[in-house]
Design a protein around this motif. Structure first.
Motif, PDB file in Angstrom:
ATOM      1  N   PHE A   1     -19.720   6.058   8.726  1.00 13.98           N
ATOM      2  CA  PHE A   1     -18.943   4.815   8.668  1.00 13.98           C
ATOM      3  C   PHE A   1     -18.451   4.409  10.056  1.00 13.98           C
ATOM      4  CE2 PHE A   1     -17.276   4.525   4.000  1.00 13.98           C
ATOM      5  CZ  PHE A   1     -18.587   4.451   3.555  1.00 13.98           C
ATOM      6  N   THR A   2     -17.868   5.369  10.774  1.00 12.57           N
ATOM      7  CA  THR A   2     -17.312   5.060  12.093  1.00 12.57           C
ATOM      8  C   THR A   2     -18.394   4.596  13.057  1.00 12.57           C
ATOM      9  OG1 THR A   2     -15.474   6.615  11.813  1.00 12.57           O
ATOM     10  CG2 THR A   2     -16.067   6.019  14.060  1.00 12.57           C
ATOM     11  N   ALA A   3     -19.531   5.268  13.036  1.00 13.11           N
ATOM     12  CA  ALA A   3     -20.632   4.872  13.916  1.00 13.11           C
ATOM     13  C   ALA A   3     -21.157   3.482  13.570  1.00 13.11           C
ATOM     14  CB  ALA A   3     -21.757   5.901  13.839  1.00 13.11           C
ATOM     15  N   ALA A   4     -21.056   3.107  12.299  1.00 13.43           N
ATOM     16  CA  ALA A   4     -21.531   1.793  11.871  1.00 13.43           C
ATOM     17  C   ALA A   4     -20.541   0.684  12.198  1.00 13.43           C
ATOM     18  CB  ALA A   4     -21.803   1.805  10.364  1.00 13.43           C
ATOM     19  N   GLY A   5     -19.259   1.018  12.369  1.00 14.36           N
ATOM     20  CA  GLY A   5     -18.286  -0.015  12.702  1.00 14.36           C
ATOM     21  C   GLY A   5     -16.869   0.275  12.252  1.00 14.36           C
ATOM     22  N   PRO A   6     -16.628   0.472  10.953  1.00 13.06           N
ATOM     23  CA  PRO A   6     -15.248   0.672  10.490  1.00 13.06           C
ATOM     24  C   PRO A   6     -14.680   2.022  10.935  1.00 13.06           C
ATOM     25  CG  PRO A   6     -16.696  -0.036   8.695  1.00 13.06           C
ATOM     26  CD  PRO A   6     -17.580   0.361   9.837  1.00 13.06           C
ATOM     27  N   THR A   7     -13.571   2.004  11.630  1.00 16.18           N
ATOM     28  CA  THR A   7     -12.915   3.234  12.038  1.00 16.18           C
ATOM     29  C   THR A   7     -12.512   4.022  10.793  1.00 16.18           C
ATOM     30  OG1 THR A   7     -12.053   2.134  14.002  1.00 16.18           O
ATOM     31  CG2 THR A   7     -11.005   4.195  13.351  1.00 16.18           C
ATOM     32  N   THR A   8     -12.996   5.253  10.680  1.00 17.16           N
ATOM     33  CA  THR A   8     -12.808   6.023   9.449  1.00 17.16           C
ATOM     34  C   THR A   8     -12.223   7.393   9.761  1.00 17.16           C
ATOM     35  OG1 THR A   8     -14.725   4.922   8.476  1.00 17.16           O
ATOM     36  CG2 THR A   8     -13.954   6.917   7.389  1.00 17.16           C
ATOM     37  N   ARG A   9     -11.238   7.770   8.960  1.00 15.46           N
ATOM     38  CA  ARG A   9     -10.638   9.095   9.100  1.00 15.46           C
ATOM     39  C   ARG A   9     -10.602   9.764   7.730  1.00 15.46           C
ATOM     40  NH1 ARG A   9      -4.143   7.766   9.905  1.00 15.46           N
ATOM     41  NH2 ARG A   9      -3.952   6.403   8.078  1.00 15.46           N
ATOM     42  N   VAL A  10     -10.635  11.089   7.728  1.00 15.88           N
ATOM     43  CA  VAL A  10     -10.560  11.870   6.493  1.00 15.88           C
ATOM     44  C   VAL A  10      -9.125  12.379   6.350  1.00 15.88           C
ATOM     45  CG1 VAL A  10     -11.374  13.916   5.278  1.00 15.88           C
ATOM     46  CG2 VAL A  10     -12.974  12.532   6.617  1.00 15.88           C
ATOM     47  N   LEU A  11      -8.522  12.102   5.203  1.00 12.64           N
ATOM     48  CA  LEU A  11      -7.149  12.524   4.950  1.00 12.64           C
ATOM     49  C   LEU A  11      -7.134  13.630   3.896  1.00 12.64           C
ATOM     50  CD1 LEU A  11      -5.301   9.076   4.891  1.00 12.64           C
ATOM     51  CD2 LEU A  11      -5.679  10.623   6.814  1.00 12.64           C
ATOM     52  N   PRO A  12      -6.251  14.614   4.044  1.00 12.75           N
ATOM     53  CA  PRO A  12      -6.274  15.783   3.165  1.00 12.75           C
ATOM     54  C   PRO A  12      -5.575  15.581   1.822  1.00 12.75           C
ATOM     55  CG  PRO A  12      -4.590  16.052   4.842  1.00 12.75           C
ATOM     56  CD  PRO A  12      -5.307  14.773   5.163  1.00 12.75           C
ATOM     57  N   ASP A  13      -4.700  14.577   1.713  1.00 14.34           N
ATOM     58  CA  ASP A  13      -3.881  14.406   0.519  1.00 14.34           C
ATOM     59  C   ASP A  13      -4.275  13.104  -0.184  1.00 14.34           C
ATOM     60  OD1 ASP A  13      -1.826  13.833  -1.349  1.00 14.34           O
ATOM     61  OD2 ASP A  13      -0.386  15.020  -0.209  1.00 14.34           O
ATOM     62  N   GLU A  14      -4.997  13.222  -1.299  1.00 13.21           N
ATOM     63  CA  GLU A  14      -5.510  12.045  -1.995  1.00 13.21           C
ATOM     64  C   GLU A  14      -4.390  11.134  -2.489  1.00 13.21           C
ATOM     65  OE1 GLU A  14      -7.615  11.384  -6.260  1.00 13.21           O
ATOM     66  OE2 GLU A  14      -8.736  12.658  -4.869  1.00 13.21           O
ATOM     67  N   SER A  15      -3.386  11.705  -3.124  1.00 12.85           N
ATOM     68  CA  SER A  15      -2.303  10.892  -3.666  1.00 12.85           C
ATOM     69  C   SER A  15      -1.571  10.139  -2.558  1.00 12.85           C
ATOM     70  CB  SER A  15      -1.311  11.770  -4.439  1.00 12.85           C
ATOM     71  OG  SER A  15      -0.281  10.978  -4.998  1.00 12.85           O
ATOM     72  N   ALA A  16      -1.298  10.820  -1.458  1.00  9.14           N
ATOM     73  CA  ALA A  16      -0.608  10.177  -0.344  1.00  9.14           C
ATOM     74  C   ALA A  16      -1.441   9.036   0.231  1.00  9.14           C
ATOM     75  CB  ALA A  16      -0.289  11.204   0.739  1.00  9.14           C
ATOM     76  N   ALA A  17      -2.754   9.241   0.329  1.00 13.71           N
ATOM     77  CA  ALA A  17      -3.625   8.199   0.868  1.00 13.71           C
ATOM     78  C   ALA A  17      -3.648   6.967  -0.028  1.00 13.71           C
ATOM     79  CB  ALA A  17      -5.037   8.747   1.051  1.00 13.71           C
ATOM     80  N   LEU A  18      -3.756   7.183  -1.335  1.00 21.13           N
ATOM     81  CA  LEU A  18      -3.813   6.054  -2.256  1.00 21.13           C
ATOM     82  C   LEU A  18      -2.481   5.313  -2.314  1.00 21.13           C
ATOM     83  CD1 LEU A  18      -5.848   7.661  -5.173  1.00 21.13           C
ATOM     84  CD2 LEU A  18      -6.650   5.966  -3.516  1.00 21.13           C
ATOM     85  N   TRP A  19      -1.387   6.038  -2.275  1.00 20.49           N
ATOM     86  CA  TRP A  19      -0.084   5.377  -2.314  1.00 20.49           C
ATOM     87  C   TRP A  19       0.258   4.717  -0.985  1.00 20.49           C
ATOM     88  CZ3 TRP A  19       2.820   3.547  -5.991  1.00 20.49           C
ATOM     89  CH2 TRP A  19       2.604   4.000  -7.292  1.00 20.49           C
ATOM     90  N   ALA A  20      -0.306   5.192   0.094  1.00 18.24           N
ATOM     91  CA  ALA A  20      -0.094   4.514   1.377  1.00 18.24           C
ATOM     92  C   ALA A  20      -0.616   3.082   1.307  1.00 18.24           C
ATOM     93  CB  ALA A  20      -0.786   5.276   2.500  1.00 18.24           C
ATOM     94  N   LYS A  21      -1.771   2.909   0.646  1.00 20.45           N
ATOM     95  CA  LYS A  21      -2.285   1.545   0.491  1.00 20.45           C
ATOM     96  C   LYS A  21      -1.515   0.794  -0.581  1.00 20.45           C
ATOM     97  CE  LYS A  21      -6.219  -1.416  -0.386  1.00 20.45           C
ATOM     98  NZ  LYS A  21      -7.671  -1.558  -0.590  1.00 20.45           N
ATOM     99  N   MET A  22      -1.243   1.462  -1.698  1.00 21.28           N
ATOM    100  CA  MET A  22      -0.552   0.798  -2.802  1.00 21.28           C
ATOM    101  C   MET A  22       0.799   0.251  -2.358  1.00 21.28           C
ATOM    102  SD  MET A  22      -0.785   0.023  -6.039  1.00 21.28           S
ATOM    103  CE  MET A  22      -0.229   0.294  -7.732  1.00 21.28           C
ATOM    104  N   SER A  23       1.524   1.030  -1.553  1.00 24.74           N
ATOM    105  CA  SER A  23       2.859   0.613  -1.143  1.00 24.74           C
ATOM    106  C   SER A  23       2.810  -0.597  -0.215  1.00 24.74           C
ATOM    107  CB  SER A  23       3.604   1.773  -0.477  1.00 24.74           C
ATOM    108  OG  SER A  23       2.913   2.229   0.669  1.00 24.74           O
TER     109      SER A  23
END
Length: 300
Positions: free
Chosen positions: A168-190
């Motif tokens: 993904f990053t090489a194609a364009g969108p800066t992408t990172r892997v996060l270890p906590d699924e719930s925290a990642a989803l709520w970061a966007k939801m909030s």
């Protein structure tokens, strides 16, 4: 999953899915778009045209079909939550094989749904921050100066996530892997819930909402942050408000665009999910409840 050329299916090549499909194809990956027959025919013939200040204007060739017929490294699920059940018929679990399922859906409840259909340790939810719109089949306008992806997945092998993030990053969108699924989803939801609910309720872009309805925005951000904290996500209203203030004033939420176009809204996936989480954790959210009720009463 190889670290160089991947085979990626994209279920729902609309604004977000179409942009990712085109960028991955341009970067040398094999991309198979899954859509209805008419859209699939268009994509097979004309490819995907992208107009973007960030990534340039280009056309990318892709394969297209109505159903996934062979294993892939990953299947990006980029349909709206309102059409998820029907769209998943295009991705039979047997055909997917060992591929990752990468939903880009709004909300926080869809990973559990997907794990009842596909291997739980191959469902890798992702959060994307982008404003991108399909203006016609195979024609994408990327309007935001950014495209960022957070990739996660409880139980998914880390090397699988890293390989996809690298692509993904090489194609364009800066992408990172996060270890906590719930925290990642709520970061966007909030962030998403106040933005989507208020821009849709008032029919105004973000710039007008953050000035004319500042008090309402602040209250909604505080409620959402409290629910997010209870669910293991970020809980800093000041940070959320600063992000809203930094975004282009003409920016609209995808829910608002759906309302303007007369399409079904992801009101339950966003507002409904927020209310259900608040109820589970005994958090009072009167402003959220009122906005969801008003949108439902308006026929949404």
């Amino acid at each position: 999953m190889a670290h160089d050329e991947l085979t990626v299916a994209v279920l729902g090549p609309g604004g977000t899915g179409g942009l990712l499909a085109a960028l991955l194809s341009r970067a040398g990956h094999r991309v198979v778009c899954l859509a209805g027959e008419e859209t699939a025919d268009t994509l097979r013939t004309a490819g995907i045209g992208v107009r973007s200040e960030r990534f340039g204007d280009f056309t990318a060739r892709v394969e297209a079909d109505t159903t996934l017929r062979e294993p892939v490294d990953a299947c990006v699920v980029a349909v709206k939550h309102t059409s998820l059940d029907a769209a998943l018929d295009r991705v039979p679990p047997a055909a997917l094989g060992d591929g990752l399922v990468v939903p880009l859906l709004n909300g926080v409840e869809h990973p559990a749904t997907l794990r009842t259909r596909y291997r739980p340790d191959r469902v890798a939810p992702a959060v994307i921050r982008v404003e991108s719109t399909r203006v016609a089949p195979g024609v994408i306008e990327h309007g935001s100066p950014f495209a960022e992806v957070d990739l996660t997945g409880d139980g998914v092998p880390r090397e699988r996530l890293d390989a996809l993030a690298e692509a993904f990053t090489a194609a364009g969108p800066t992408t990172r892997v996060l270890p906590d699924e719930s925290a990642a989803l709520w970061a966007k939801m909030s962030f998403l819930a106040p933005f989507a609910l208020l821009t849709t309720r008032h029919g105004l872009p973000l710039g007008d909402v953050r000035t004319k309805y500042r008090e309402e925005l602040t209250a909604l951000v505080e409620e959402t942050a409290e629910v997010s904290a209870a669910c293991g996500g970020p809980a800093d209203p000041a940070v959320a408000l600063a992000r809203y203030d930094s975004f282009p004033p003409a920016m609209k939420s995808s829910m608002q665009r759906d309302a303007e176009a007369g399409r079904p809204l992801e009101l339950d996936a966003i507002g409904g999910a927020l209310l259900r989480a608040a109820e589970r954790h005994c958090v009072r959210v009167p402003v959220t409840a009122r906005l969801v009720r008003e949108l439902r009463d308006a026929g949404h």
